[in-house]
Write a protein that holds these residues in place. Structure first.
Motif, PDB file in Angstrom:
ATOM      1  N   PHE A  66       0.857  -1.181   0.000  1.00  0.00           N
ATOM      2  CA  PHE A  66       0.000   0.000   0.000  1.00  0.00           C
ATOM      3  C   PHE A  66       0.894   1.232   0.000  1.00  0.00           C
ATOM      4  N   ALA A  67       0.580   2.219  -0.815  1.00  0.00           N
ATOM      5  CA  ALA A  67       1.369   3.445  -0.850  1.00  0.00           C
ATOM      6  C   ALA A  67       0.449   4.644  -0.716  1.00  0.00           C
ATOM      7  N   GLU A  68       0.979   5.692  -0.110  1.00  0.00           N
ATOM      8  CA  GLU A  68       0.199   6.914   0.031  1.00  0.00           C
ATOM      9  C   GLU A  68       1.098   8.121  -0.063  1.00  0.00           C
ATOM     10  N   ARG A  69       0.478   9.236  -0.385  1.00  0.00           N
ATOM     11  CA  ARG A  69       1.182  10.527  -0.483  1.00  0.00           C
ATOM     12  C   ARG A  69       0.147  11.603  -0.145  1.00  0.00           C
ATOM     13  N   PRO A  70      -0.292  11.648   1.083  1.00  0.00           N
ATOM     14  CA  PRO A  70      -1.499  12.408   1.450  1.00  0.00           C
ATOM     15  C   PRO A  70      -1.451  13.899   1.186  1.00  0.00           C
ATOM     16  N   GLU A  71      -0.287  14.510   1.259  1.00  0.00           N
ATOM     17  CA  GLU A  71      -0.213  15.956   1.061  1.00  0.00           C
ATOM     18  C   GLU A  71       0.575  16.316  -0.184  1.00  0.00           C
ATOM     19  N   GLY A  72       0.805  15.325  -1.019  1.00  0.00           N
ATOM     20  CA  GLY A  72       1.483  15.590  -2.278  1.00  0.00           C
ATOM     21  C   GLY A  72       2.971  15.811  -2.158  1.00  0.00           C
ATOM     22  N   SER A  73       3.552  15.468  -1.020  1.00  0.00           N
ATOM     23  CA  SER A  73       5.007  15.579  -0.910  1.00  0.00           C
ATOM     24  C   SER A  73       5.580  14.244  -0.430  1.00  0.00           C
ATOM     25  N   VAL A  74       5.730  14.055   0.878  1.00  0.00           N
ATOM     26  CA  VAL A  74       6.278  12.812   1.413  1.00  0.00           C
ATOM     27  C   VAL A  74       5.370  11.635   1.058  1.00  0.00           C
TER      28      VAL A  74
END
Lengths: 117, 116
Positions: A66-74
């Motif tokens: 599973f991958a995430e990038r909730p704020e468009g950076s980290v």
């Protein structure tokens, strides 16, 4: 530094444990990629983000990934219930461009080496 | 789908002699091709890229590659090897992801060994 930063550099997990791998892309880079590099092989595509949107996850090998990038950076790549076949170097890369372009190079991090025992 | 084949898993040369790393590609359209280098415990670094401009592409550290459509090849060369060139080299073709982004497809790599 101004490069792509990944942490931890090395991770040893016992089979069945969950792990989380972190990627700090270059500031302002829109595109972010995760690749998996098994021993003696070339990197293989896992997933792609454009800002916070995960536009392609076709390379994720199973629903344990599973991958995430909730704020468009980290970005964080999470692997649940790790298996021995998950042992590999996980590479993160970012680029400035938001769309397909041969003129926007990818900048790779040094990777996280995951060993599952 | 696009793919690349690196014909040699290992290449050994002596310092000061020419380097040739071979790559053949498969593409249904005019491809973008790249060579990346990976030194031990370092990130992948772009050596050079071909994007349908000049067929002879010059890169960093004295490397160059020639795109030959008739042979579907993109071999990497350097006139004179240096000890610091010892590394893993990847031939790469770009493919379009399912939403139009550029997805890199890597070959299996060629390890270049340079002896004194």
């Amino acid at each position: 530094g101004a490069g792509v930063s990944q942490s931890p550099r090395y991770k040893v997990a016992k089979r069945g444990q969950d792990v989380a791998l972190r990627c700090d892309p270059i500031s302002g880079h829109v595109s972010l990629f995760w690749y998996q590099q098994a021993l003696g092989q070339g990197p293989e595509f896992l997933t792609y983000f454009q800002n916070e949107a995960q536009l392609d996850k076709s390379g994720l090998p199973s629903d344990r990934f599973f991958a995430e990038r909730p704020e468009g950076s980290v970005s964080t790549l999470k692997i649940q219930r790790t298996q021995q076949e998950d042992s590999a170097v996980y590479l993160c890369a970012s680029s400035l461009a938001a769309v397909a372009s041969g003129n926007s190079p990818l900048h790779f991090g040094n990777g996280t080496r995951l060993t599952v025992t | 789908a696009q793919s690349v084949t690196q014909l040699d898993s290992h290449v050994s040369v002596s310092e000061g002699t020419p380097v040739l790393l071979r790559c053949n590609y498969s593409s249904s359209y005019s491809p973008s091709l790249f060579w990346y280098v990976q030194h031990p415990n370092k990130g992948l670094q772009l050596l050079l890229k071909y994007t349908s401009a000049a067929t002879l592409v010059k890169g960093i550290n004295g490397f160059e590659a020639e795109f030959k459509k008739s042979e579907t090849s993109f071999h990497l060369t350097k006139p004179s090897a240096h000890m610091s060139d010892a590394a893993e080299y990847f031939c790469v073709v770009s493919d379009l992801g399912n939403t139009g982004f550029q997805k890199l497809v890597f070959g299996t790599g060629t390890r270049l060994l340079v002896s004194p």
